[in-house]
Design a protein around this motif. Sequence first.
Motif, short mmCIF file in Angstrom:
data_model
loop_
_atom_site.label_atom_id
_atom_site.label_comp_id
_atom_site.label_asym_id
_atom_site.label_seq_id
_atom_site.Cartn_x
_atom_site.Cartn_y
_atom_site.Cartn_z
N ILE A 552 -14.78 50.97 154.43
CA ILE A 552 -15.44 51.72 155.71
C ILE A 552 -13.75 52.06 156.28
O ILE A 552 -13.58 53.28 156.31
CB ILE A 552 -16.04 51.41 156.67
CG1 ILE A 552 -17.59 51.07 156.22
CG2 ILE A 552 -16.26 52.07 157.90
CD1 ILE A 552 -18.55 50.47 156.90
N ARG A 553 -12.90 50.92 156.37
CA ARG A 553 -11.49 51.17 156.75
C ARG A 553 -10.70 52.06 155.93
O ARG A 553 -9.99 53.01 156.33
CB ARG A 553 -11.00 49.99 157.23
CG ARG A 553 -9.54 50.05 158.05
CD ARG A 553 -8.97 48.61 158.48
NE ARG A 553 -8.71 48.02 156.99
CZ ARG A 553 -9.24 46.82 156.50
NH1 ARG A 553 -10.37 46.49 157.31
NH2 ARG A 553 -8.77 46.35 155.28
N LYS A 554 -10.59 51.75 154.82
CA LYS A 554 -9.88 52.52 153.85
C LYS A 554 -10.37 54.08 153.88
O LYS A 554 -9.42 55.01 153.83
CB LYS A 554 -10.23 52.12 152.30
CG LYS A 554 -9.23 50.60 152.25
CD LYS A 554 -9.44 50.27 150.79
CE LYS A 554 -8.61 48.88 150.60
NZ LYS A 554 -8.99 48.25 149.11
N GLU A 555 -11.81 54.26 153.92
CA GLU A 555 -12.10 55.66 153.81
C GLU A 555 -11.82 56.29 154.87
O GLU A 555 -11.39 57.47 154.91
CB GLU A 555 -13.82 55.65 153.41
CG GLU A 555 -14.16 57.01 152.94
CD GLU A 555 -15.52 56.77 152.25
OE1 GLU A 555 -16.43 56.81 152.83
OE2 GLU A 555 -15.39 56.47 150.97
N GLN A 556 -11.71 55.76 156.18
CA GLN A 556 -11.37 56.39 157.48
C GLN A 556 -9.89 56.72 157.52
O GLN A 556 -9.48 57.70 157.89
CB GLN A 556 -11.56 55.48 158.74
CG GLN A 556 -11.80 56.15 159.82
CD GLN A 556 -12.59 57.19 160.16
OE1 GLN A 556 -13.64 57.14 160.10
NE2 GLN A 556 -12.01 58.30 160.57
N GLU A 557 -9.13 56.01 156.72
CA GLU A 557 -7.56 56.22 156.75
C GLU A 557 -7.57 57.53 155.75
O GLU A 557 -6.74 58.33 156.12
CB GLU A 557 -7.14 54.98 155.99
CG GLU A 557 -6.91 53.99 157.21
CD GLU A 557 -6.25 52.58 156.08
OE1 GLU A 557 -6.02 52.43 155.12
OE2 GLU A 557 -6.10 51.42 156.74
N VAL A 559 -9.71 59.81 155.74
CA VAL A 559 -9.99 60.97 156.59
C VAL A 559 -9.10 61.42 157.36
O VAL A 559 -8.69 62.44 157.77
CB VAL A 559 -11.45 60.56 157.25
CG1 VAL A 559 -11.72 61.43 158.41
CG2 VAL A 559 -12.67 60.47 156.28
N ASN A 560 -8.34 60.27 158.12
CA ASN A 560 -7.35 60.62 159.05
C ASN A 560 -6.16 61.48 158.52
O ASN A 560 -5.52 62.24 159.15
CB ASN A 560 -6.81 59.45 159.58
CG ASN A 560 -7.77 58.62 160.51
OD1 ASN A 560 -8.80 59.26 160.83
ND2 ASN A 560 -7.67 57.14 160.76
N LYS A 561 -5.87 61.04 157.22
CA LYS A 561 -4.94 61.91 156.66
C LYS A 561 -5.26 63.48 156.37
O LYS A 561 -4.44 64.27 156.38
CB LYS A 561 -4.50 61.32 155.17
CG LYS A 561 -3.71 59.97 155.21
CD LYS A 561 -3.48 59.35 153.85
CE LYS A 561 -2.66 57.96 153.83
NZ LYS A 561 -2.46 57.39 152.52
N MET A 562 -6.44 63.53 155.65
CA MET A 562 -6.93 64.53 155.41
C MET A 562 -6.98 65.77 156.74
O MET A 562 -6.88 66.86 156.91
CB MET A 562 -8.20 64.78 154.82
CG MET A 562 -8.68 66.25 154.01
SD MET A 562 -7.75 66.63 153.02
CE MET A 562 -7.99 68.46 153.14
#
Length: 621
Positions: A552-557, A559-562
């Motif tokens: 979940i944390r990696k996916e959120q990172e 998302v933040n980049k995008m």
Amino acid sequence: MFPEYDVIVVGAGHAGCEAAVAAANLGSKVCLVTMNMQTIAQMSCNPAMGGVAKGQIVREIDALGGYSGIVTDHTMVQFRMLNRSKGPAMWSPRAQSDRMLFARKWRNMLEEHPNVDFWQDMVKGLVIRGGVVRGVVTSMGLEIPGKAVVLTNGTFLNGIIHIGEKQLGGGRAGESAAKGITEQLVELGFEAGRMKTGTPPRVDGRTLNYDAMEVQPGDENPGKFSYTDTPPITKQLPCHVTYTSTQVHETLKTGFDRSPMFNGRIQGLGPRYCPSIEDKINRFADKDRHQLFVEPEGWDTCEIYVNGFSSSLPEDVQYKALRLIPGFENVKMFRPGYAIEYDYFPPTQLEMTLETRLVKNLFFAGQINGTTGYEEAACQGMMAGFNAHLAINEQEPLIIKRSEGYIGVLIDDLVNKGTQEPYRMFTSRAEYRILLRQDNADLRLTPLAHQLGVRGMEERMERVQVKEASAKAIERFLEEYSIAPEQINQYLESKESSATRQKVKLSTILLRPNINLDDLREVVPDLHQFLQAHTQECVELAEINMKYEGYIRKEQELVNKMNRLEEVKLWDTLDYHALPSLSKEAREKLTRMRPRTIGQASRISGISPSDISVLLVHMGR
């Protein structure tokens, strides 16, 4: 005769019903125009809601205040959570519905809404002045004035029904096609196309031998769709599974020379992931059999939907082939399957709000945009309804990001990539599906609806806050509670997990493979007592959050980049033809589609990473 409505919704299928509710729940006065008041929210094809990725959409609709989940919960005859053997990102709720109860419940809920009026008539044209839609004109010659119009025409625009060599004008069995709108829109400069979909025969369940089929029961502990207090299902109807055979296939092939699919009478493209039985036989010639789902249409009817046997072959061929299927030897047919061909408008002609680029305050939703499926249509209708209200009140639009919901993925795909065939949602289309689970749609989207001012969101928002706090409390308990080896080792050995030599936190035990909270609570009395104060929904959420925390944390990172690209706005007046470093294709597509942000531009088909780099440099980034 008519007042000026805020929003006029044309068509009362799944898209139209959700569009009407969405605008009305924001305070707009809505007129829902339908050709037949008796077919509001009709389940034209499969009597079911949800499924892989579609179940996530229904839960997102509910989280935003839509009615599809509530109606389904009140009218389901069976509930199953699909893909339980896979990770939680793939879990997808699906319910078999009572077809007649579903339509009746939808109509009741619409009639109870003080902001929704109805008019039974066919809309044959739009009133457009100065590039802005001003209302609709009906076949009776009546003009209904409105500030915004949402078109949700389904399969009715110049619809043609095909059964073998027979061609019938119609948008659905027994109902007329809608004429006039396509011609007017094409004259205004819209691009139109043709698509095809189909439906299987309906049969008499009294004539089937269910002993020759596999039983497919509902879940032992059935769930539901809505996050509200809808009634839990207490009894369920079974579905059944049977199969075609080489004998069935050979019988169907005798009608191929009269098939509108193979002799060129159907020009439109059909859904790739829901092909007709003749298409399956043709495309998968190496398969000796195909699975069929025998689905009841409701509690009080013997009508059966033969899922997987969609066909436009002559009715006599369909009937002969059906009687060769195990359990169908004495079957009686209520009506044959048929294909339907209809007009659609490529969705690249829309803004992300689903407003058309050519006509202000005119919105498209559902199959008119090239999608297939009740759930895809319903969520588009809801978003069009919201944005129609926001547009006429000069408020900021509601655009759900790809990282916020499957609804955002669907609309982004349609507007930026378009579709040449009926679009269907899958979990594989979402790049952030660990974040976009069916269990957390309320946490993701209810705050958006509450902030927007959707009617009835105060109580829903309180539920979200309680759920979030409950899950965090469970996580804290697991992180703080220590357990001794003598209390846990026997259980660990039964799960083929290595024993522990010292006291450990329950959270570290939970992270091991094959360990789950339901088992742990049986082994640890203190945990069981603590969890009794929390709902199963919150227990499941806490467990997923802890087990998949790293993913979940990696996916959120990501998302933040995008999102950083989403924050770079593109000027409305930007002249892309003045940027020679862009490819010719990029200049043409960016000029035509006018993306709002760099992020949106990056997802347009044909726009390369180098084109995005050019835009970033030009924007001073």
